[in-house]
Design an enzyme around this catalytic site. Structure first.
Site, short mmCIF file in Angstrom:
data_model
loop_
_atom_site.label_atom_id
_atom_site.label_comp_id
_atom_site.label_asym_id
_atom_site.label_seq_id
_atom_site.Cartn_x
_atom_site.Cartn_y
_atom_site.Cartn_z
N TRP A 31 0.81 -1.28 -0.09
CA TRP A 31 -0.09 0.01 0.11
C TRP A 31 0.54 1.33 -0.11
CZ3 TRP A 31 -4.71 -1.07 -1.96
CH2 TRP A 31 -5.02 -2.16 -1.31
N ASP B 280 -1.27 6.73 6.54
CA ASP B 280 -2.52 5.69 5.85
C ASP B 280 -2.72 4.69 7.37
OD1 ASP B 280 -4.13 3.71 5.08
OD2 ASP B 280 -2.67 3.03 3.40
N LYS C 208 -12.21 -1.59 7.20
CA LYS C 208 -11.16 -2.79 8.03
C LYS C 208 -11.62 -2.76 9.45
CE LYS C 208 -8.87 -3.00 4.19
NZ LYS C 208 -7.71 -2.32 3.85
C1 LIG Z 1 -7.08 -1.84 2.33
C2 LIG Z 1 -5.98 -0.75 2.42
C3 LIG Z 1 -5.90 0.37 1.56
C4 LIG Z 1 -6.98 0.40 0.18
O1 LIG Z 1 -8.14 0.73 0.56
P1 LIG Z 1 -9.33 1.04 -0.38
O2 LIG Z 1 -10.20 1.84 0.48
O3 LIG Z 1 -9.70 -0.11 -0.83
O4 LIG Z 1 -8.72 2.01 -1.28
C5 LIG Z 1 -5.20 1.13 1.43
N1 LIG Z 1 -4.19 0.99 2.62
C6 LIG Z 1 -4.19 -0.01 3.26
C7 LIG Z 1 -3.00 0.12 4.65
C8 LIG Z 1 -5.07 -0.78 3.46
O5 LIG Z 1 -5.16 -1.91 4.25
#
Ligand SMILES: *Cc1c(COP(=O)(O)O)cnc(C)c1O
Length: 356
Positions: free
Chosen positions: A99, A166, A190
């Protein structure tokens, strides 16, 4: 019966969230309309949005001077919005996983990207340490929890430039010093709610320093000025997030869930370390994620991977197949995953070891 749901995302939600949202789908608080049918400009939704923001602030101890946005496009759109809005010349990134690497790829459209450190050569089995962040970058970007590789940066770094994170897969799972961050963002699916909404906690005084012009929907100023109501926000997903926040508060908040998360993770890592069949691929023990627990079968037992998945399934355990880039297994043990699900998995691992 509910499954033991270890899915990485979308993932398990509290039953409270499911009950409250299902009720609201039929009739929101007795108003004769569904949550799916109300206007995003109604006083009902105004109340829902402000309560969600207030609870988020309270639970994560967010100081004044920050705005909480709820936007479409997932965490992935933030990979592009961040550099669009903040990368004037160069930005620093910590490459701790797939990511992070995707976020860097998007930033390269807007300027120079400095990779301060990377664990890519070792398939991201640890969080890079001992790096320096240059003082002259526009910001420093980190991924607090690497969902795919099961590593987590559990401390808040101190840097001289704005720090952007993030936190898709560990938001509200542990206390964070929000005041150290300029932006904390993530997809809700999540640890917070259903897919369809991303949260962005943004420090207001960062806005307005960019030199380029930005289309309205991609400009944070638009969303801050309009309090996430420039266009139609994901009304239903925000409502569901609010229910999860209420549930979290009723449990005692972030500090209380953090304790539970540490305990759940310990139970599972202890078994991985003890069981002759399995091992944890994360190189540095202190980097082991409290949210996504990766484990693989030891080389001499590799053929037992598929049979173990089948065996686990027979016990109602789902979602533990590892990401293709790591292989083996990954148990995502987010806030809403009950401790009894972890215990069920551990018992299955023990039983499977005894059979083999
Ligand atoms: C799942 C995830 C993403 C992507 O998220 P989306 O909402 O599908 O764009 C980005 N960063 C991390 C750390 C993730 O776990």
């Amino acid at each position: 019966m509910r499954k033991h749901n270890f899915n990485p995302g979308p993932s398990v939600l509290p039953e409270y969230t499911l009950e409250q949202t299902s009720k609201a789908v039929l009739d929101l608080n007795g108003i004769g309309m569904s949550i799916l049918e109300i206007s995003h400009r109604s006083k009902e939704f105004e109340g829902i949005l402000s309560e969600t923001q207030e609870l988020f602030k309270e639970l994560l101890d967010i100081p004044s001077g920050y705005t909480i946005l709820f936007l479409g496009g997932g965490a992935s759109l933030q990979f592009a919005m961040i550099p669009y809005n903040f990368l004037n010349t160069k930005a620093a990134y910590l490459n701790s996983g797939a990511w992070a690497s995707k976020a860097m790829k998007e930033a390269k459209f807007f300027g120079e990207v400095i990779e301060v450190a990377s664990s890519k050569a070792d398939n991201y089995t640890y969080i890079p340490k001992n790096y320096t962040v240059p003082d002259d970058v526009d910001y420093f970007h980190i991924t607090t929890n690497n969902t795919i590789y099961g590593t987590e940066l559990k401390t808040d770094p101190t840097v001289k430039v704005p720090l952007f994170a993030d936190a898709s897969s560990d938001i509200l799972s542990r206390p964070m010093d929000v005041s150290k961050y300029g932006i904390i963002y993530g997809g809700a699916q999540k640890n917070l709610g259903p897919a369809g909404v991303a949260f962005v906690i943004i420090k207001n005084d960062l806005l307005g320093n960019i030199k380029r012009s930005i289309p309205a929907m991609l400009d944070y100023r638009t969303h801050v000025e309009n309090n996430s109501l420039y266009n139609t926000p994901p009304v239903f997903a925000i409502f569901a997030c609010l229910q999860t926040l209420k549930w979290l508060k009723s449990l005692g908040g972030v500090q209380a869930i953090y304790k539970k998360n540490v305990e759940k993770a310990q139970i599972l890592y202890d078994e991985i370390d003890r069981n002759k069949l399995f091992r944890c691929p994360v190189r540095d023990v202190e980097d082991r994620s409290l949210m996504n627990v990766c484990f693989v079968m030891n080389d001499e037992y590799k053929d037992l991977e598929a049979p173990f998945l089948e065996f686990a399934k027979s016990k109602g355990i789902v979602g533990i197949k590892g990401h293709r880039s790591v292989g083996g297994f990954r148990a995502s043990i987010y806030n809403a995953l009950p401790k009894e699900s972890v215990i069920t998995l551990v018992e299955a691992m023990k039983e499977f070891e005894a059979k083999n």
